[in-house]
Design a protein around this motif. Structure first.
Motif, PDB file in Angstrom:
ATOM      1  N   GLU A   1       0.839  -1.200   0.000  1.00 12.87           N
ATOM      2  CA  GLU A   1       0.000   0.000   0.000  1.00 12.87           C
ATOM      3  C   GLU A   1       0.877   1.254   0.000  1.00 12.87           C
ATOM      4  O   GLU A   1       0.626   2.200  -0.749  1.00 12.87           O
ATOM      5  CB  GLU A   1      -0.926   0.003   1.215  1.00 12.87           C
ATOM      6  N   PHE A   2       1.916   1.255   0.823  1.00 11.81           N
ATOM      7  CA  PHE A   2       2.849   2.394   0.857  1.00 11.81           C
ATOM      8  C   PHE A   2       3.518   2.572  -0.504  1.00 11.81           C
ATOM      9  O   PHE A   2       3.678   3.690  -0.985  1.00 11.81           O
ATOM     10  CB  PHE A   2       3.921   2.192   1.919  1.00 11.81           C
ATOM     11  N   GLN A   3       3.908   1.458  -1.121  1.00  9.58           N
ATOM     12  CA  GLN A   3       4.534   1.520  -2.432  1.00  9.58           C
ATOM     13  C   GLN A   3       3.601   2.203  -3.426  1.00  9.58           C
ATOM     14  O   GLN A   3       4.019   3.067  -4.198  1.00  9.58           O
ATOM     15  CB  GLN A   3       4.867   0.109  -2.921  1.00  9.58           C
ATOM     16  N   GLY A   4       2.333   1.828  -3.400  1.00  7.42           N
ATOM     17  CA  GLY A   4       1.358   2.431  -4.302  1.00  7.42           C
ATOM     18  C   GLY A   4       1.206   3.931  -4.101  1.00  7.42           C
ATOM     19  O   GLY A   4       0.961   4.676  -5.052  1.00  7.42           O
ATOM     20  N   ARG A   5       1.365   4.374  -2.885  1.00  9.45           N
ATOM     21  CA  ARG A   5       1.245   5.806  -2.589  1.00  9.45           C
ATOM     22  C   ARG A   5       2.472   6.599  -3.030  1.00  9.45           C
ATOM     23  O   ARG A   5       2.360   7.778  -3.367  1.00  9.45           O
ATOM     24  CB  ARG A   5       1.032   6.014  -1.093  1.00  9.45           C
ATOM     25  N   LEU A   6       3.648   5.973  -2.990  1.00 12.59           N
ATOM     26  CA  LEU A   6       4.898   6.701  -3.223  1.00 12.59           C
ATOM     27  C   LEU A   6       5.517   6.485  -4.606  1.00 12.59           C
ATOM     28  O   LEU A   6       6.179   7.390  -5.129  1.00 12.59           O
ATOM     29  CB  LEU A   6       5.930   6.307  -2.157  1.00 12.59           C
ATOM     30  N   HIS A   7       5.330   5.315  -5.184  1.00 11.53           N
ATOM     31  CA  HIS A   7       6.000   4.974  -6.445  1.00 11.53           C
ATOM     32  C   HIS A   7       5.585   5.930  -7.567  1.00 11.53           C
ATOM     33  O   HIS A   7       4.409   6.202  -7.770  1.00 11.53           O
ATOM     34  CB  HIS A   7       5.681   3.543  -6.863  1.00 11.53           C
ATOM     35  N   GLY A   8       6.580   6.445  -8.251  1.00 12.61           N
ATOM     36  CA  GLY A   8       6.327   7.342  -9.373  1.00 12.61           C
ATOM     37  C   GLY A   8       6.090   8.789  -8.987  1.00 12.61           C
ATOM     38  O   GLY A   8       5.874   9.637  -9.848  1.00 12.61           O
ATOM     39  N   MET A   9       6.135   9.065  -7.689  1.00  9.51           N
ATOM     40  CA  MET A   9       5.917  10.430  -7.212  1.00  9.51           C
ATOM     41  C   MET A   9       7.078  11.335  -7.628  1.00  9.51           C
ATOM     42  O   MET A   9       8.234  10.916  -7.631  1.00  9.51           O
ATOM     43  CB  MET A   9       5.798  10.416  -5.685  1.00  9.51           C
TER      44      MET A   9
ATOM     45  N   TRP B   1       9.269  14.045  -6.437  1.00 10.52           N
ATOM     46  CA  TRP B   1       9.626  14.564  -5.114  1.00 10.52           C
ATOM     47  C   TRP B   1      11.033  15.141  -5.174  1.00 10.52           C
ATOM     48  O   TRP B   1      11.973  14.466  -5.601  1.00 10.52           O
ATOM     49  CB  TRP B   1       9.543  13.432  -4.086  1.00 10.52           C
ATOM     50  N   LYS B   2      11.150  16.373  -4.783  1.00  7.24           N
ATOM     51  CA  LYS B   2      12.442  17.071  -4.763  1.00  7.24           C
ATOM     52  C   LYS B   2      13.147  16.992  -6.124  1.00  7.24           C
ATOM     53  O   LYS B   2      14.306  16.619  -6.234  1.00  7.24           O
ATOM     54  CB  LYS B   2      13.346  16.546  -3.644  1.00  7.24           C
ATOM     55  N   GLU B   3      12.380  17.309  -7.164  1.00  2.00           N
ATOM     56  CA  GLU B   3      12.885  17.401  -8.539  1.00  2.00           C
ATOM     57  C   GLU B   3      13.303  16.066  -9.133  1.00  2.00           C
ATOM     58  O   GLU B   3      14.059  16.010 -10.094  1.00  2.00           O
ATOM     59  CB  GLU B   3      14.031  18.412  -8.632  1.00  2.00           C
ATOM     60  N   ARG B   4      12.818  14.960  -8.568  1.00  2.95           N
ATOM     61  CA  ARG B   4      13.120  13.614  -9.070  1.00  2.95           C
ATOM     62  C   ARG B   4      11.857  12.762  -9.043  1.00  2.95           C
ATOM     63  O   ARG B   4      11.032  12.880  -8.140  1.00  2.95           O
ATOM     64  CB  ARG B   4      14.163  12.909  -8.184  1.00  2.95           C
ATOM     65  N   LYS B   5      11.730  11.873 -10.003  1.00  6.46           N
ATOM     66  CA  LYS B   5      10.658  10.879  -9.979  1.00  6.46           C
ATOM     67  C   LYS B   5      11.206   9.654  -9.264  1.00  6.46           C
ATOM     68  O   LYS B   5      12.120   8.984  -9.757  1.00  6.46           O
ATOM     69  CB  LYS B   5      10.225  10.512 -11.398  1.00  6.46           C
ATOM     70  N   ILE B   6      10.662   9.365  -8.079  1.00  7.86           N
ATOM     71  CA  ILE B   6      11.197   8.268  -7.280  1.00  7.86           C
ATOM     72  C   ILE B   6      10.554   6.932  -7.670  1.00  7.86           C
ATOM     73  O   ILE B   6       9.423   6.883  -8.144  1.00  7.86           O
ATOM     74  CB  ILE B   6      11.051   8.525  -5.763  1.00  7.86           C
ATOM     75  N   SER B   7      11.329   5.897  -7.456  1.00  9.72           N
ATOM     76  CA  SER B   7      10.888   4.529  -7.700  1.00  9.72           C
ATOM     77  C   SER B   7      10.880   3.796  -6.361  1.00  9.72           C
ATOM     78  O   SER B   7      11.855   3.888  -5.601  1.00  9.72           O
ATOM     79  CB  SER B   7      11.858   3.850  -8.667  1.00  9.72           C
ATOM     80  N   VAL B   8       9.784   3.113  -6.059  1.00  8.37           N
ATOM     81  CA  VAL B   8       9.646   2.451  -4.755  1.00  8.37           C
ATOM     82  C   VAL B   8       9.277   0.990  -4.982  1.00  8.37           C
ATOM     83  O   VAL B   8       8.374   0.681  -5.763  1.00  8.37           O
ATOM     84  CB  VAL B   8       8.575   3.158  -3.893  1.00  8.37           C
TER      85      VAL B   8
END
Length: 78
Positions: A58-66, A68-75
């Motif tokens: 569930e956390f991964q779904g909320r954060l992946h692809g966000m 954040w701080k000028e970067r697209k994060i992968s979770v």
């Protein structure tokens, strides 16, 4: 179980990561391990010893692809 976050902005501190997770997932991060690399796509392992895989997914779904701080994060869940 753990979360792996990649492509973190190199200027992001552990406290910044903790604030991100607290804001979007509502939990505190007990431990963060930074992964050494060449600096182009910094990563960190977030350790949650008492959290199950379904919650981390569930956390991964909320954060992946966000963005954040000028970067697209992968979770990913580990």
């Amino acid at each position: 179980m753990n979360l792996w976050i990649a492509n973190i902005n190199p200027d992001a501190t552990d406290d910044d990561i903790r604030e991100l997770v607290k804001k979007y997932c509502g939990v505190d991060v007990p431990e963060i391990r930074r992964e050494p690399g060449d600096g182009t796509r910094p990563a960190a392992e977030l350790i949650f010893p008492d959290v199950g895989s379904s919650v981390l997914q569930e956390f991964q779904g909320r954060l992946h692809g966000m963005f954040w701080k000028e970067r697209k994060i992968s979770v990913q869940v580990m």
